[in-house]
Write a protein that holds these residues in place. Sequence first.
Motif, mmCIF file in Angstrom:
data_model
loop_
_atom_site.group_PDB
_atom_site.id
_atom_site.type_symbol
_atom_site.label_atom_id
_atom_site.label_comp_id
_atom_site.label_asym_id
_atom_site.label_seq_id
_atom_site.Cartn_x
_atom_site.Cartn_y
_atom_site.Cartn_z
ATOM 1 N N SER A 6 0.812 -1.219 0.000
ATOM 2 C CA SER A 6 0.000 0.000 0.000
ATOM 3 C C SER A 6 0.846 1.271 0.000
ATOM 4 C CB SER A 6 -0.965 -0.002 1.184
ATOM 5 O OG SER A 6 -0.273 -0.147 2.406
ATOM 6 N N ILE A 7 2.100 1.170 0.394
ATOM 7 C CA ILE A 7 2.996 2.329 0.351
ATOM 8 C C ILE A 7 3.162 2.843 -1.079
ATOM 9 C CG2 ILE A 7 5.086 0.931 0.128
ATOM 10 C CD1 ILE A 7 5.138 3.976 2.276
ATOM 11 N N LEU A 8 2.935 1.981 -2.052
ATOM 12 C CA LEU A 8 3.127 2.353 -3.446
ATOM 13 C C LEU A 8 1.940 3.101 -4.038
ATOM 14 C CD1 LEU A 8 4.756 -0.971 -4.617
ATOM 15 C CD2 LEU A 8 5.897 1.169 -4.047
ATOM 16 N N LEU A 9 0.811 3.099 -3.338
ATOM 17 C CA LEU A 9 -0.372 3.782 -3.855
ATOM 18 C C LEU A 9 -0.192 5.287 -3.744
ATOM 19 C CD1 LEU A 9 -3.131 1.528 -2.289
ATOM 20 C CD2 LEU A 9 -2.316 1.513 -4.653
ATOM 21 N N ASN A 10 -0.489 5.985 -4.812
ATOM 22 C CA ASN A 10 -0.420 7.443 -4.831
ATOM 23 C C ASN A 10 -1.736 8.038 -4.370
ATOM 24 O OD1 ASN A 10 2.230 7.510 -5.945
ATOM 25 N ND2 ASN A 10 1.373 7.068 -7.949
ATOM 26 N N ASN A 11 -1.711 9.316 -4.023
ATOM 27 C CA ASN A 11 -2.942 10.019 -3.665
ATOM 28 C C ASN A 11 -3.902 10.006 -4.839
ATOM 29 O OD1 ASN A 11 -2.294 10.842 -1.012
ATOM 30 N ND2 ASN A 11 -1.176 12.596 -1.784
ATOM 31 N N ALA A 13 -8.520 10.557 -5.534
ATOM 32 C CA ALA A 13 -9.738 11.123 -4.941
ATOM 33 C C ALA A 13 -10.215 10.295 -3.752
ATOM 34 C CB ALA A 13 -10.838 11.220 -5.992
ATOM 35 N N THR A 14 -9.872 9.011 -3.724
ATOM 36 C CA THR A 14 -10.346 8.132 -2.647
ATOM 37 C C THR A 14 -9.232 7.573 -1.768
ATOM 38 O OG1 THR A 14 -10.300 6.229 -4.144
ATOM 39 C CG2 THR A 14 -12.388 7.436 -3.959
ATOM 40 N N ILE A 15 -7.983 7.841 -2.090
ATOM 41 C CA ILE A 15 -6.846 7.294 -1.336
ATOM 42 C C ILE A 15 -5.970 8.430 -0.824
ATOM 43 C CG2 ILE A 15 -4.694 5.968 -1.510
ATOM 44 C CD1 ILE A 15 -6.083 4.213 -3.588
ATOM 45 N N VAL A 16 -5.648 8.375 0.468
ATOM 46 C CA VAL A 16 -4.658 9.276 1.047
ATOM 47 C C VAL A 16 -3.402 8.429 1.229
ATOM 48 C CG1 VAL A 16 -4.068 10.750 3.001
ATOM 49 C CG2 VAL A 16 -6.434 10.636 2.208
ATOM 50 N N SER A 17 -2.407 8.663 0.401
ATOM 51 C CA SER A 17 -1.227 7.813 0.331
ATOM 52 C C SER A 17 -0.461 7.738 1.651
ATOM 53 C CB SER A 17 -0.291 8.325 -0.764
ATOM 54 O OG SER A 17 0.894 7.565 -0.782
ATOM 55 N N GLU A 18 0.121 6.579 1.893
ATOM 56 C CA GLU A 18 1.000 6.386 3.045
ATOM 57 C C GLU A 18 2.398 6.938 2.784
ATOM 58 O OE1 GLU A 18 0.943 2.236 4.071
ATOM 59 O OE2 GLU A 18 -1.234 2.195 4.086
ATOM 60 N N GLN A 19 2.656 7.332 1.539
ATOM 61 C CA GLN A 19 3.985 7.836 1.196
ATOM 62 C C GLN A 19 4.337 9.078 2.008
ATOM 63 O OE1 GLN A 19 4.133 8.331 -3.062
ATOM 64 N NE2 GLN A 19 3.552 6.213 -3.427
ATOM 65 N N GLN A 20 3.343 9.853 2.389
ATOM 66 C CA GLN A 20 3.602 11.066 3.160
ATOM 67 C C GLN A 20 3.381 10.873 4.661
ATOM 68 O OE1 GLN A 20 1.519 11.277 0.265
ATOM 69 N NE2 GLN A 20 3.332 11.798 -0.914
ATOM 70 N N ALA A 21 3.229 9.640 5.119
ATOM 71 C CA ALA A 21 3.114 9.388 6.560
ATOM 72 C C ALA A 21 4.403 9.845 7.234
ATOM 73 C CB ALA A 21 2.866 7.905 6.828
ATOM 74 N N LEU A 22 4.286 10.396 8.416
ATOM 75 C CA LEU A 22 5.449 10.959 9.106
ATOM 76 C C LEU A 22 6.618 9.984 9.235
ATOM 77 C CD1 LEU A 22 3.639 13.071 11.844
ATOM 78 C CD2 LEU A 22 4.694 13.870 9.720
ATOM 79 N N PRO A 23 6.393 8.709 9.607
ATOM 80 C CA PRO A 23 7.539 7.795 9.710
ATOM 81 C C PRO A 23 8.206 7.510 8.368
ATOM 82 C CG PRO A 23 5.684 6.960 10.951
ATOM 83 C CD PRO A 23 5.173 8.104 10.127
ATOM 84 N N ASN A 24 7.524 7.801 7.274
ATOM 85 C CA ASN A 24 8.109 7.558 5.953
ATOM 86 C C ASN A 24 8.901 8.745 5.431
ATOM 87 O OD1 ASN A 24 7.092 4.963 5.745
ATOM 88 N ND2 ASN A 24 5.162 5.651 4.873
ATOM 89 N N THR A 82 -6.164 -0.010 -1.021
ATOM 90 C CA THR A 82 -6.338 1.264 -0.335
ATOM 91 C C THR A 82 -5.152 1.481 0.588
ATOM 92 O OG1 THR A 82 -7.887 2.612 0.946
ATOM 93 C CG2 THR A 82 -7.668 0.297 1.595
ATOM 94 N N ALA A 83 -5.028 2.669 1.092
ATOM 95 C CA ALA A 83 -3.949 3.007 2.022
ATOM 96 C C ALA A 83 -4.564 3.706 3.225
ATOM 97 C CB ALA A 83 -2.935 3.915 1.335
ATOM 98 N N ASN A 84 -3.820 3.724 4.320
ATOM 99 C CA ASN A 84 -4.316 4.384 5.519
ATOM 100 C C ASN A 84 -3.163 5.141 6.165
ATOM 101 O OD1 ASN A 84 -5.215 5.001 8.186
ATOM 102 N ND2 ASN A 84 -6.821 3.463 7.937
ATOM 103 N N ARG A 85 -3.054 6.425 5.857
ATOM 104 C CA ARG A 85 -1.959 7.227 6.383
ATOM 105 C C ARG A 85 -2.037 7.332 7.909
ATOM 106 N NH1 ARG A 85 -1.023 13.076 4.074
ATOM 107 N NH2 ARG A 85 -0.962 11.852 2.188
ATOM 108 N N THR A 86 -3.243 7.405 8.445
ATOM 109 C CA THR A 86 -3.399 7.507 9.899
ATOM 110 C C THR A 86 -2.802 6.284 10.588
ATOM 111 O OG1 THR A 86 -5.390 8.838 9.659
ATOM 112 C CG2 THR A 86 -5.062 7.757 11.786
ATOM 113 N N LEU A 87 -3.140 5.091 10.103
ATOM 114 C CA LEU A 87 -2.570 3.877 10.697
ATOM 115 C C LEU A 87 -1.074 3.785 10.464
ATOM 116 C CD1 LEU A 87 -5.293 1.147 10.077
ATOM 117 C CD2 LEU A 87 -4.677 2.288 12.214
ATOM 118 N N ALA A 88 -0.615 4.243 9.308
ATOM 119 C CA ALA A 88 0.830 4.250 9.055
ATOM 120 C C ALA A 88 1.529 5.154 10.055
ATOM 121 C CB ALA A 88 1.115 4.704 7.628
ATOM 122 N N ASN A 89 0.943 6.303 10.348
ATOM 123 C CA ASN A 89 1.535 7.209 11.338
ATOM 124 C C ASN A 89 1.582 6.568 12.718
ATOM 125 O OD1 ASN A 89 2.253 9.503 9.832
ATOM 126 N ND2 ASN A 89 0.154 10.235 9.838
#
Length: 100
Positions: A6-11, A13-24, A82-89
């Motif tokens: 899921s880290i590979l998914l880009n932003n 309209a329906t996905i907030v990418s994990e690429q910009q999660a703080l730990p990443n 799908t991705a979940n930036r909140t859970l990634a954070n």
Amino acid sequence: MGCDGSILLNNTATIVSEQQALPNNNSIRGLDVVNQIKTALEDACPGVVSCTDILALAAAVSSVLAHGPYWKVPLGRRDGLTANRTLANINLCCSRPRHY
């Protein structure tokens, strides 16, 4: 990186990418290389190899090239849809102990 790629998914309209999660931040590199590999594989055998398998194989090969351990990589993973930036954070934070 997520076990489902899921880290590979880009932003979108329906996905907030994990690429910009703080730990990443400043820790994920080479996504362009994975995308190039995926493109080449899709050209050769469409719909067969997942990005998740590419990440797992890259991790294993990288370990061997760095004179680390070798392990067999089971294949057949499915990419996340799908991705979940909140859970990634929350879950990728290095300061928290992990419980398995």
